[in-house]
Enzyme design. Structure first.
Site, mmCIF file in Angstrom:
data_model
loop_
_atom_site.group_PDB
_atom_site.id
_atom_site.type_symbol
_atom_site.label_atom_id
_atom_site.label_comp_id
_atom_site.label_asym_id
_atom_site.label_seq_id
_atom_site.Cartn_x
_atom_site.Cartn_y
_atom_site.Cartn_z
ATOM 1 N N GLY A 504 50.632 31.665 42.012
ATOM 2 C CA GLY A 504 49.891 32.786 41.430
ATOM 3 C C GLY A 504 49.802 32.776 39.815
ATOM 4 N N GLY A 507 47.473 37.958 34.028
ATOM 5 C CA GLY A 507 47.833 38.423 32.762
ATOM 6 C C GLY A 507 49.356 39.218 32.761
ATOM 7 N N PHE A 508 50.038 39.615 33.862
ATOM 8 C CA PHE A 508 51.276 39.983 33.771
ATOM 9 C C PHE A 508 52.294 38.618 33.611
ATOM 10 C CE2 PHE A 508 49.741 38.937 38.090
ATOM 11 C CZ PHE A 508 50.504 37.983 38.615
ATOM 12 N N ASP A 622 45.050 50.236 41.875
ATOM 13 C CA ASP A 622 44.674 48.820 42.066
ATOM 14 C C ASP A 622 44.732 48.166 43.322
ATOM 15 O OD1 ASP A 622 43.387 46.751 40.922
ATOM 16 O OD2 ASP A 622 45.106 45.846 40.260
#
Length: 815
Positions: A504, A507-508, A622
């Site tokens: 995966g 942005g993190f 989220d």
């Protein structure tokens, strides 16, 4: 018929007129063969006999099995609820393979339920006392179509199981006779109950008379093991079955376990050649074995003059009643718990653990993690750590049991083998120190003070010699209360962060699958170096996430802080995320309706923990299908706390100028005004629930008749009484229509436009889990406005927002 009855009477007359040895019958019957009243089947070794009998002074006739060469002791009865009033009963096998008991008018009095029909059926009485129906060509136990051991009466014989077949739902339990003259089912039962962990119960009606503690991996807690040469107890628990049985250790002694009509469980033995049964033990045999004898929050100590006492930190609810030896009212806390103040635990050793009424289990954790989990859960009143489970756990950790509410049925045990320790949560003012502890504390303080001064001097000297960069790394690793990993270890585990290990990205940063040296699979989240987060902020977040302990939250296993690297290690979820299944044309069929219901309830429980039961009230912000990960058994776990926020004790709502999240799941008040609260998460849950039911995404949903999103489409169908049309087509064969409608209604209640109209997560769980509950009618959902017909899929990359760091949980500070 007259010929048959004449034959039956003739055999009965012969058997009464000549010695018993002359009337030995065969052990089986086949199609169109039968035995009437006065005829019997006898097992091949002459141990058991099947025939008709009248119990005690009753004149009713029953088909039963008894020991043949001992005083007649009936061990099984077929027609317990339907006695025959005369001597015309017949046991036979029909042409269709059914084993039936008929009365004079040829009406079926009793017949077992068969899973299939044998081609050439034979009913045989085995030497074990088990009556079986099987195909004549196969004598193996796997071929049994039915057996009396699966339908016990009041007696347990060697090799007979008491427990559950988890595949078929079959429960095997002993049920007492109503009286010595009436074998119909009485009030008492001996069974295995399963509430996460299995335990033995001697029940009375729907209640409990005596119970054991839970199975701790080696034995049942609270059942003092009896070492003997007569029998060997066996317990098996796996994915297919949970059962107990016993095996005979001595061929010269016959043993049976019988639940008598007065409610006592007796172990009886008979030496071969003897004519009298001897009692090995009877249960219950003492007051402390009676269920809840000392009431709530009391402990029973059989060696004391007054056997009932209140647990430490508790006092009698009614001292006047206790003085009169009426202790049924139990005990209550002397100092109420206050989750915001300091609390501790008092250890009570060598006990039977309390009843598992309101509790949950976390497997594969350490004793310290168990304690932290209880402290972080305001409703947790006690915990226990089952070390026995560590023997079968690859990481050497055991099972953590946590109770909420009152503690019922605790007793002190004399045998250490069957005993466990429990840690009772109390106010620190209740802990106290005895004289020995005070002396010990003084010595420790003196030594600690001297050591502290010496250590401080050495530390000051050492700090002057350390480089500033080394100091930064050292500071970042202090007090994390979480395992720290070296960068080299993580690099090796992920094949040097190879692209082939990547599972995966965002942005993190990136996520990799890794395998630690001990063989544990982990998900390694390597945070982007572009993050503006500092060392202290990262430390605060890691400590907070580490304290979130719930079976429906992904568990943080460790971290790495080295140079510019900020790395988190989570438990690895092999089945990826929920969207991997429900939005895929082929994989969606793998999640049948029952499994989707389990996933929904799991997500709801995890969210309730964040909102209500964790030490800090946390808003996830989220919640979406891609953030619901699935473990080996497709159990859901909420992940990615990158946008989570902590709320203060009395804080109901807050506001932010920076709107972050994922469109399609964000509530209207958050998108428009920046307001968010627990009701923001409820909105996200409602959107997610409707996606799970429909198999369609809210964002990007299109319909030929309108331009509403999925929520609007669900509302339109609800208004038209066509809500079932929302359901994913692949669920048609597995769904329950009433449950689907209830889920849709709850989903619409969660996505209502105004936060005040949306239910709390506790109400959501109640509404989903209680089909008899009346639900309010939903109002129109948020964003109930038609869009322009734009290909939203092409826009999703520009409008779906995410955080730059997957663990930015903000700590509230006063201004």
């Amino acid at each position: 018929m007259e010929t048959h009855l004449f034959f039956a009477f003739f055999c009965a007359w012969i058997c009464l007129s000549v010695p018993l040895e002359s009337c030995i019958a065969a052990d089986s019957i086949r199609i169109d063969q039968s035995i009437g009243d006065g005829e019997t089947l006898v097992s091949s070794g002459q141990s058991f006999e099947l025939g008709f009998f009248s119990p005690g002074s009753s004149k009713n006739r029953y088909l039963g099995i008894w020991y043949k060469n001992t005083p007649r002791t009936v061990v099984w009865v077929a027609n317990r609820n339907n006695p025959i009033a005369d001597l015309y009963g017949v046991l036979t096998i029909f042409n269709n393979g059914a084993l039936v008991l008929l009365n004079q008018s040829k009406s079926v009095i009793w017949s077992p339920n068969l899973s299939k029909v044998p081609e050439n059926p034979v009913a045989q009485l085995l030497e074990t006392g088990n009556l079986v129906l099987r195909d004549s060509s196969n004598e193996s136990s796997e071929s049994y179509i039915w057996q009396s051991f699966d339908d016990p009466s009041d007696t347990m014989l060697p090799g007979m199981k008491v427990g559950w077949n988890l595949k078929t739902g079959l429960q095997r339990k002993l049920t007492s006779w109503k009286s010595a003259d009436d074998p119909s089912p009485g009030d008492f039962s001996y069974r295995i109950d399963i509430n996460v962990l299995p335990y033995m119960v001697l029940g009375v009606g729907a209640g409990k008379k005596v119970r054991s503690g839970p199975w701790n991996g080696l034995e049942f807690n609270g059942l003092n093991p009896s070492e003997n040469s007569v029998y060997k107890a066996v317990f098996v628990a796996n994915n297919d079955e949970v059962y107990a049985l016993y095996e005979s250790n001595n061929n010269k002694i016959i043993s049976r376990l019988t639940l008598i009509h007065s409610g006592f469980l007796q172990r009886l033995v008979l030496k071969k050649g003897s004519s009298e049964w001897d009692e090995l033990y009877s249960f219950p045999s003492e007051l402390c074995q009676n269920y809840g004898h000392c009431g709530a929050n009391g402990i029973c100590r059989i060696g004391k003059l007054q056997i009932c006492e209140c647990l430490t930190g508790f006092t009698p609810k009614s001292q006047e009643e206790w003085d009169m030896f009426n202790i049924s009212s139990g005990c209550t806390r002397r100092m109420p718990l206050d989750c915001q103040s300091e609390e501790g635990f008092v250890k009570v050793t060598g006990v039977k653990l309390p009843d598992m009424i309101d509790f949950h289990v976390i497997m594969g954790v350490s004793l310290r993690e168990c304690k932290v989990s209880c402290l972080n859960n305001c409703s947790c009143t006690a915990y226990s750590y089952l070390k026995a489970y560590a023997y079968s756990n690859p990481n050497g950790n055991g099972g953590c049991l946590m109770w909420s509410g009152n503690l019922i049925d605790i007793r002190e045990l004399t045998s250490e083998k069957a005993a466990e320790d429990i840690y009772i949560r109390i106010h620190t003012s209740e802990l106290g120190l005895n004289t020995y502890q005070k002396k010990k504390l003084v010595i420790i303080l003196v030594i600690s003070t001297f050591s502290g001064i010496l250590t401080l001097g050495l530390a000051v000297w050492f700090l002057f010699r350390k480089k500033r960069t080394m100091g930064t790394d050292q500071e970042s690793k202090e007090n994390l209360e979480l395992p720290l990993f070296d960068l080299s270890t993580i690099a090796t585990a992920t094949n040097n962060f190879s692209n082939t290990n990547m599972i995966g990205a965002g942005g993190f940063g990136s996520v990799y699958k890794g395998n630690l040296p001990e063989g544990v699979a982990v998900a390694v989240k390597r945070l982007s170096q572009n993050s503006a987060q500092g060392v202290q902020e990262f430390k605060n977040e890691v400590v907070l996430i580490a304290k979130l302990q719930h079976k429906n939250l992904v568990r943080l296993l460790g971290c790495c802080i080295q140079g510019e690297e900020r790395i988190l290690l989570y438990e690895y979820m092999p089945n990826k995320s929920l969207d991997y299944f429900i939005f895929d044309q082929n994989r969606r069929a793998l999640l049948a309706w029952d499994k989707r219901c389990e996933i929904v309830m799991g997500i709801a429980r995890g969210l309730l923990y964040l909102h209500q039961d964790s030490r800090f009230q946390i808003i996830h912000r989220d919640l979406k299908t891609s953030n619901i990960l699935l473990d080996d058994n497709l159990n859901p776990k909420i992940s990615d706390f990158g946008l989570a926020r902590i709320f203060g004790e009395n804080q109901m709502e807050t506001r932010t100028k920076r709107i972050v999240g994922t469109y399609g799941y964000m509530s209207p008040e958050y998108v428009i005004d920046g307001h968010f609260s627990v009701k923001s998460d409820v909105f996200s849950f409602g959107a997610l629930l409707l996606e799970i039911v429909s198999g369609k995404k809210n964002r990007g949903f299109s319909h030929p008749d309108h331009h509403h999103n999925l929520l609007g489409h669900a509302w339109l169908l609800w208004e038209q009484n066509k809500a079932l049309e929302l359901m994913d087509a692949c669920l048609e064969d597995s769904c329950v229509a009433s449950q689907v409608l209830r889920c849709i209604q709850v989903g619409l209640l969660c996505v209502q436009n105004l936060p005040a109209d949306r239910p709390a997560m506790s109400s959501v769980i109640f509404m989903l889990g209680n089909e008899g509950a009346t639900l309010p009618q939903p109002k129109h959902p948020g964003f109930f406005t038609e869009r322009c017909s734009v290909d939203t899929d092409t826009m999703s990359g520009n409008i779906e927002l995410h955080s730059e760091n997957a663990v930015t949980i903000s700590m509230l500070k006063g201004r």
